[in-house]
Write an enzyme that holds these catalytic residues in place. Structure first.
Site, PDB file in Angstrom:
ATOM      1  CE1 TYR A  52      51.393  50.855  33.569  1.00  0.00           C
ATOM      2  CE2 TYR A  52      51.557  49.827  35.729  1.00  0.00           C
ATOM      3  CZ  TYR A  52      52.141  50.507  34.675  1.00  0.00           C
ATOM      4  OH  TYR A  52      53.467  50.847  34.729  1.00  0.00           O
TER       5      TYR A  52
ATOM      6  CB  SER B 221      42.495  51.569  34.197  1.00  0.00           C
ATOM      7  OG  SER B 221      43.568  52.251  34.803  1.00  0.00           O
ATOM      8  CD  GLN B 222      47.970  49.362  29.971  1.00  0.00           C
ATOM      9  OE1 GLN B 222      49.125  49.671  30.259  1.00  0.00           O
ATOM     10  NE2 GLN B 222      47.578  48.107  29.859  1.00  0.00           N
TER      11      GLN B 222
ATOM     12  CG  ASP C 156      40.215  56.922  39.472  1.00  0.00           C
ATOM     13  OD1 ASP C 156      41.272  56.528  39.991  1.00  0.00           O
ATOM     14  OD2 ASP C 156      39.785  56.500  38.379  1.00  0.00           O
TER      15      ASP C 156
ATOM     16  CG  HIS D 283      41.317  53.103  39.161  1.00  0.00           C
ATOM     17  ND1 HIS D 283      41.160  54.040  38.155  1.00  0.00           N
ATOM     18  CD2 HIS D 283      42.043  52.081  38.602  1.00  0.00           C
ATOM     19  CE1 HIS D 283      41.736  53.619  37.052  1.00  0.00           C
ATOM     20  NE2 HIS D 283      42.284  52.445  37.292  1.00  0.00           N
TER      21      HIS D 283
END
Length: 323
Positions: free
Chosen positions: A91, A186-187, A273, A302
């Site tokens: 992101y 992540s994203q 996370d 994360h």
């Protein structure tokens, strides 16, 4: 950082019944039928000064044929069609500079990196605009951009871009079309899962601490620095729209799409996370439709396994694809 979500035993037991739209498959079939011919991809050589890796600036037609940029790295002097890793970004990140992200090409793979339209303000520059205007009332960020209608949502466009990059990779003359994997952090991990579900020709999926999974729970338990907080902020103002918001997001939820994926997958999940809570990642893992494995990082936030996990990926992927 404290443990803010379920512990490992709780995550292993957490198997939610997610809301699956009745027209989910039709929605994505209609979306992917429109525009974005991967045969129209353009690859232009870039002089990075590096001698062992060849780099190309990439432009691939994405959603509605709109141009999406990226990089293609190839090991110099490689013989024959190569296994390929298609990478999607976290992101706020963009494709960055052409001499970054050389790990997969150094290991002998073709490596195609997709820029994220409208992003690139964090950690790495991007160059792909999102020409669609912000709808009125949008919270800064992307999760509420078009949240009144799944057909207008930002992530419909970004997921379509991601599918087009996987399709374009299979058409490149340096790539073995039977050995294309997708990955992301992540994203990017959520995008990799969505592509695994929507692009049956992908043969391996590697989502790291994936975002966009079990979004309803993510909104409820993620920390204030998570993009899920955008939905909290939106619903704090628009108190009567929760049902519509979560219905829209269910079309884009990687855990909802995950049962449609059949390729082998290697997940990474971090138990501390606070951006992508581990229970949400395990929701996608449990629902995933193909053979799967997971590496759990008990004491990490994360960042997950970082370079240590990349080594795990390389060993695992060579077992799947060779190279």
């Amino acid at each position: 950082m404290p443990l803010t979500d379920l512990d490992l035993a709780g995550c292993l037991a957490y198997r939610p019944e997610l809301d699956v739209p009745a027209d989910l498959d039709g929605f994505w079939a209609r979306t992917l039928d429109g525009g974005g011919d991967p045969a129209a991809a353009v690859y232009e050589p870039v002089d990075t000064g590096l001698t062992q890796i060849r780099t190309y600036a990439v432009t691939i037609p994405g959603f509605a044929g709109e141009p999406v940029r990226g990089w293609l790295h190839l090991p110099a002097g490689a013989d024959g069609p190569l296994p390929c890793v298609v990478e999607y970004l976290g992101y706020g990140r963009g494709r960055g500079l052409p001499h970054e992200k050389l790990f997969w090409a150094a290991a002998g793979f073709a490596h195609l990196i997709m820029d994220s339209r409208g992003q690139g303000w964090s950690a790495a520059t991007g160059g792909t605009p999102d020409p669609h205007p912000y709808p009125a009332g949008t919270v800064p960020g992307f999760l509420t951009r078009g949240v009144a209608d799944p057909a207008e949502h930002y992530y419909r466009r970004l997921i379509t871009d991601a599918v087009r990059f996987a399709e374009a990779a299979r058409r490149h003359p340096a790539v073995d079309p039977a050995r294309v994997a997708v990955t992301g952090f992540s994203q990017g991990g959520g995008l990799a899962l969505a592509v695994g579900a929507l692009c049956p020709d992908v043969v391996a999926v590697m989502p790291d601490v994936p975002f966009l999974c079990d979004i309803r729970r993510g909104v409820r338990v993620a920390g204030p620095d998570s993009p899920y907080a955008e939905v909290v902020e939106y619903l704090a103002l628009h108190r009567d729209r929760a049902d519509q918001v979560f219905r829209t997001l269910s079309y884009l939820d990687a855990a909802v799409l995950a049962p449609r994926a059949t390729a082998p997958a290697l997940f990474s999940i971090a138990l501390r996370d606070q951006v992508c809570p581990p229970s949400t990642c395990f929701a996608a893992y449990h629902r995933y439709g193909g053979d799967k494995d997971v590496r759990v990082y008990e004491f990490n936030d994360h960042e997950g396994g970082e370079a240590a996990h990349q080594g795990e990926q390389l060993t695992w992927l060579r077992g799947i694809l060779g190279g």
